[in-house]
Design a protein around this motif. Structure first.
Motif, mmCIF file in Angstrom:
data_model
loop_
_atom_site.group_PDB
_atom_site.id
_atom_site.type_symbol
_atom_site.label_atom_id
_atom_site.label_comp_id
_atom_site.label_asym_id
_atom_site.label_seq_id
_atom_site.Cartn_x
_atom_site.Cartn_y
_atom_site.Cartn_z
ATOM 1 N N GLU A 4 64.323 15.731 -12.203
ATOM 2 C CA GLU A 4 65.378 15.424 -11.232
ATOM 3 C C GLU A 4 64.803 14.838 -9.951
ATOM 4 N N HIS A 5 63.640 15.341 -9.536
ATOM 5 C CA HIS A 5 62.990 14.801 -8.342
ATOM 6 C C HIS A 5 62.586 13.337 -8.571
ATOM 7 N N MET A 6 61.979 13.051 -9.733
ATOM 8 C CA MET A 6 61.558 11.680 -10.044
ATOM 9 C C MET A 6 62.763 10.743 -10.110
ATOM 10 N N LYS A 7 63.823 11.192 -10.776
ATOM 11 C CA LYS A 7 65.024 10.356 -10.856
ATOM 12 C C LYS A 7 65.587 10.095 -9.468
ATOM 13 N N SER A 8 65.629 11.132 -8.656
ATOM 14 C CA SER A 8 66.171 10.999 -7.305
ATOM 15 C C SER A 8 65.342 10.020 -6.467
ATOM 16 N N ASP A 12 66.730 6.482 -5.172
ATOM 17 C CA ASP A 12 66.763 6.198 -3.729
ATOM 18 C C ASP A 12 66.057 4.878 -3.423
ATOM 19 N N THR A 13 64.911 4.664 -4.053
ATOM 20 C CA THR A 13 64.164 3.423 -3.840
ATOM 21 C C THR A 13 64.954 2.225 -4.357
ATOM 22 N N LEU A 14 65.561 2.379 -5.521
ATOM 23 C CA LEU A 14 66.391 1.310 -6.079
ATOM 24 C C LEU A 14 67.559 1.006 -5.148
ATOM 25 N N GLN A 15 68.213 2.041 -4.657
ATOM 26 C CA GLN A 15 69.365 1.831 -3.786
ATOM 27 C C GLN A 15 68.962 1.145 -2.485
ATOM 28 N N ASP A 16 67.821 1.520 -1.932
ATOM 29 C CA ASP A 16 67.342 0.852 -0.717
ATOM 30 C C ASP A 16 67.135 -0.641 -0.968
ATOM 31 N N ALA A 17 66.529 -0.983 -2.103
ATOM 32 C CA ALA A 17 66.288 -2.395 -2.423
ATOM 33 C C ALA A 17 67.606 -3.127 -2.646
ATOM 34 N N ARG A 18 68.558 -2.478 -3.341
ATOM 35 C CA ARG A 18 69.876 -3.097 -3.564
ATOM 36 C C ARG A 18 70.530 -3.434 -2.222
ATOM 37 N N GLN A 19 70.534 -2.451 -1.334
ATOM 38 C CA GLN A 19 71.195 -2.634 -0.037
ATOM 39 C C GLN A 19 70.488 -3.685 0.809
#
Length: 182
Positions: A4-8, A12-19
């Motif tokens: 769960e930590h790795m997925k999170s 989070d990193t993916l979402q930052d790049a998307r934004q």
């Protein structure tokens, strides 16, 4: 716990790049959002469309969870590359909204599957993959395109203002590069 930590962390990193990619459209005219800035025609709105298309494939079809809306087929040669630009009838808000809906679909895939869940990427040399493999790929590719978006936006910002001055850091980098070359 570690899963769960790795997925999170990866999400989070993916979402930052998307934004980051989407934010590069802020304040741009329609012309500049669509304006080709490389020899291949790359533009900011096209990067958003490309990311939406491929994220829907990788975090949808690859895990037998197809995105519910029609998108260009990856296996249709006649449509190859059309995800890199916006057609006249496609608005910025439509493309950004599509990308946000793809995020939600992809995030649901990530939440519902384990990192070792199997998937199949027929166009990869080793097509049998796991969610971890694909999620890592999406983080890397989206981050890479966020870097492209930074450069494209910098080109647009510099061309929009004749009074753009290099920053002191720019001068330091330029001097270091000149010293290295001599």
């Amino acid at each position: 716990m570690i899963e769960e930590h790795m997925k999170s962390e990866m999400l989070d990193t993916l979402q930052d790049a998307r934004q980051t990619v989407v934010a590069k459209l802020d304040g741009l005219s329609e012309y500049d959002a669509r304006r080709p800035l490389t020899l291949t025609g790359t533009n900011l709105l096209g990067l958003v469309k490309h990311l939406a298309t491929w994220e829907s494939r990788y975090l949808g079809e690859v895990f037998a969870r197809p995105f519910p809306e029609p998108l260009p087929r990856w296996d249709d040669e006649s449509l190859r590359g059309t995800d890199f630009w916006a057609a006249e009838h496609e608005t910025r808000s439509e493309i950004v909204s599509l990308y946000q809906r793809v995020w939600a679909h992809a995030d649901a895939t990530i939440a519902e599957l384990r990192l070792d869940s199997p998937g199949h990427v027929p166009w990869w040399p080793r097509p049998n993959v796991t969610l971890f493999d694909v999620l890592l790929h999406r983080v890397a590719e989206t981050s890479q395109h966020a870097g492209h978006a930074d450069i494209l936006r910098e080109q647009l910002s510099a061309s929009a203002s004749a009074s753009v001055e290099p920053t002191p850091r720019h001068d330091q980098v330029l001097q270091a590069a000149k010293a290295w070359l001599t």
